[in-house]
Design a protein around this motif. Structure first.
Motif, PDB file in Angstrom:
ATOM      1  N   LEU A   1       0.827  -1.193   0.000  1.00 20.22           N
ATOM      2  CA  LEU A   1       0.000   0.000   0.000  1.00 20.22           C
ATOM      3  C   LEU A   1       0.868   1.252   0.000  1.00 20.22           C
ATOM      4  N   LEU A   2       1.949   1.227   0.757  1.00 20.06           N
ATOM      5  CA  LEU A   2       2.877   2.352   0.742  1.00 20.06           C
ATOM      6  C   LEU A   2       3.454   2.562  -0.660  1.00 20.06           C
ATOM      7  N   LEU A   3       3.747   1.466  -1.351  1.00 21.81           N
ATOM      8  CA  LEU A   3       4.281   1.568  -2.708  1.00 21.81           C
ATOM      9  C   LEU A   3       3.263   2.219  -3.634  1.00 21.81           C
TER      10      LEU A   3
ATOM     11  N   LEU B   1       0.500  13.398  -0.494  1.00 24.78           N
ATOM     12  CA  LEU B   1       0.864  11.982  -0.486  1.00 24.78           C
ATOM     13  C   LEU B   1       2.282  11.766   0.037  1.00 24.78           C
ATOM     14  N   PHE B   2       3.208  12.606  -0.394  1.00 21.46           N
ATOM     15  CA  PHE B   2       4.610  12.390  -0.031  1.00 21.46           C
ATOM     16  C   PHE B   2       4.899  12.693   1.429  1.00 21.46           C
ATOM     17  N   CYS B   3       4.209  13.679   2.013  1.00 20.10           N
ATOM     18  CA  CYS B   3       4.486  13.965   3.423  1.00 20.10           C
ATOM     19  C   CYS B   3       4.042  12.803   4.299  1.00 20.10           C
ATOM     20  N   VAL B   4       3.012  12.067   3.876  1.00 22.47           N
ATOM     21  CA  VAL B   4       2.542  10.908   4.637  1.00 22.47           C
ATOM     22  C   VAL B   4       3.428   9.696   4.378  1.00 22.47           C
ATOM     23  N   THR B   5       3.684   9.368   3.108  1.00 21.52           N
ATOM     24  CA  THR B   5       4.481   8.173   2.808  1.00 21.52           C
ATOM     25  C   THR B   5       5.923   8.333   3.287  1.00 21.52           C
ATOM     26  N   GLY B   6       6.487   9.531   3.144  1.00 21.15           N
ATOM     27  CA  GLY B   6       7.847   9.752   3.615  1.00 21.15           C
ATOM     28  C   GLY B   6       7.958   9.567   5.120  1.00 21.15           C
ATOM     29  N   THR B   7       6.963  10.062   5.840  1.00 22.29           N
ATOM     30  CA  THR B   7       6.956   9.909   7.298  1.00 22.29           C
ATOM     31  C   THR B   7       6.825   8.453   7.697  1.00 22.29           C
ATOM     32  N   LEU B   8       5.930   7.732   7.040  1.00 18.47           N
ATOM     33  CA  LEU B   8       5.706   6.332   7.403  1.00 18.47           C
ATOM     34  C   LEU B   8       6.925   5.469   7.082  1.00 18.47           C
ATOM     35  N   LYS B   9       7.593   5.739   5.982  1.00 15.22           N
ATOM     36  CA  LYS B   9       8.806   4.976   5.670  1.00 15.22           C
ATOM     37  C   LYS B   9       9.896   5.240   6.699  1.00 15.22           C
ATOM     38  N   ALA B  10       9.979   6.478   7.172  1.00 19.03           N
ATOM     39  CA  ALA B  10      10.959   6.803   8.205  1.00 19.03           C
ATOM     40  C   ALA B  10      10.625   6.095   9.514  1.00 19.03           C
TER      41      ALA B  10
ATOM     42  N   GLY C   1      -1.600   3.388  16.793  1.00 19.44           N
ATOM     43  CA  GLY C   1      -2.111   2.159  16.213  1.00 19.44           C
ATOM     44  C   GLY C   1      -3.401   2.351  15.437  1.00 19.44           C
ATOM     45  N   TRP C   2      -3.662   3.576  15.061  1.00 22.99           N
ATOM     46  CA  TRP C   2      -4.906   3.892  14.340  1.00 22.99           C
ATOM     47  C   TRP C   2      -4.685   4.055  12.841  1.00 22.99           C
ATOM     48  N   LEU C   3      -3.498   3.750  12.378  1.00 22.37           N
ATOM     49  CA  LEU C   3      -3.184   3.978  10.971  1.00 22.37           C
ATOM     50  C   LEU C   3      -3.782   2.873  10.100  1.00 22.37           C
ATOM     51  N   THR C   4      -4.714   3.250   9.267  1.00 25.85           N
ATOM     52  CA  THR C   4      -5.315   2.353   8.284  1.00 25.85           C
ATOM     53  C   THR C   4      -5.342   3.091   6.946  1.00 25.85           C
ATOM     54  N   PHE C   5      -5.820   2.413   5.925  1.00 21.39           N
ATOM     55  CA  PHE C   5      -5.941   3.094   4.641  1.00 21.39           C
ATOM     56  C   PHE C   5      -6.861   4.308   4.757  1.00 21.39           C
ATOM     57  N   THR C   6      -7.950   4.155   5.511  1.00 24.81           N
ATOM     58  CA  THR C   6      -8.920   5.247   5.646  1.00 24.81           C
ATOM     59  C   THR C   6      -8.331   6.434   6.382  1.00 24.81           C
TER      60      THR C   6
END
Length: 214
Positions: A5-7, A102-111, A171-176
């Motif tokens: 999903l991150l990809l 999109l990038f501020c979220v995905t970049g943070t999650l990858k970190a 622990g609330w991180l979901t697709f939604t």
């Protein structure tokens, strides 16, 4: 949020940013090759910076060929669909806002998944979001939006990165919920453009002259 999903979200961010770069290329009168290169620069630049900082091996843009598809698709889309270059400015802002969100979220999650602490993860998420845009604007001889005193650019990215970090730790991180965070960033960015919101100037007593940009 799993890696696949991150990809997908990462590729969407690449596409949105790449479209903004290709639209700027049309406004600057670049040829098709220049459009593809500028779109690739903004779409992949932030992710390359992120992957280098994470020290996770060669950046994904150079090891996974699928990352080359969004910039190519963006260049083709702009080439075949844009009819009026002068009226493409609003589209540029919209796609740029989508890539930023999109990038501020995905970049943070990858970190975070790489084991970085919350503050460092937020900073890297913001760097991922604004890095490509800085490369795009400098290459096109424009003032980078992140340095424009009449614009809000980094602040929505900080908010999105902070939301992603909070959701991840709770622990609330979901697709939604992740999608809601990106919508918040996109909405703030577009509202700031609509209503002229901006951050305070570096010196409170200084007022820019009419038409002056800092």
């Amino acid at each position: 949020m799993n890696f696949d999903l991150l990809l997908i979200l990462d590729l969407l961010g690449v596409f949105f940013f790449a479209v903004s770069g290709c639209l700027l290329a049309t406004r600057k009168g670049f040829d098709l090759v220049g459009s593809l290169l500028l779109g690739s620069m903004v779409g992949l630049g932030g992710g390359v910076i992120r992957d280098i900082v994470l020290n996770a091996g060669p950046p994904a843009a150079f090891t996974n060929q699928i990352y080359l598809l969004p910039p190519a698709a963006a260049a083709a889309l702009v080439y075949f669909t844009v009819k009026n270059v002068q009226r493409s400015g609003r589209l540029l802002f919209m796609f740029d806002a989508g890539g930023l969100a999109l990038f501020c979220v995905t970049g943070t999650l990858k970190a975070l998944e790489a084991g970085m602490n919350p503050v460092a993860s937020i900073l890297l998420g913001v760097t991922t979001a604004v890095g490509g845009g800085i490369l795009r604007d400098v290459t096109a001889n424009d003032v980078p939006k992140v340095f424009d005193p009449k614009d809000l650019y980094a602040i929505p990215a900080f908010i999105g990165a902070g939301l992603a970090t909070g959701l991840w730790h709770l622990g609330w991180l979901t697709f939604t919920t992740g999608a809601m965070a990106t919508v918040v960033v996109f909405a703030l960015r577009m509202l700031s453009l609509r209503y002229g919101w901006h951050a305070p100037l570096a010196a409170r007593s200084w007022t820019p002259r009419r038409g002056q940009r800092g």
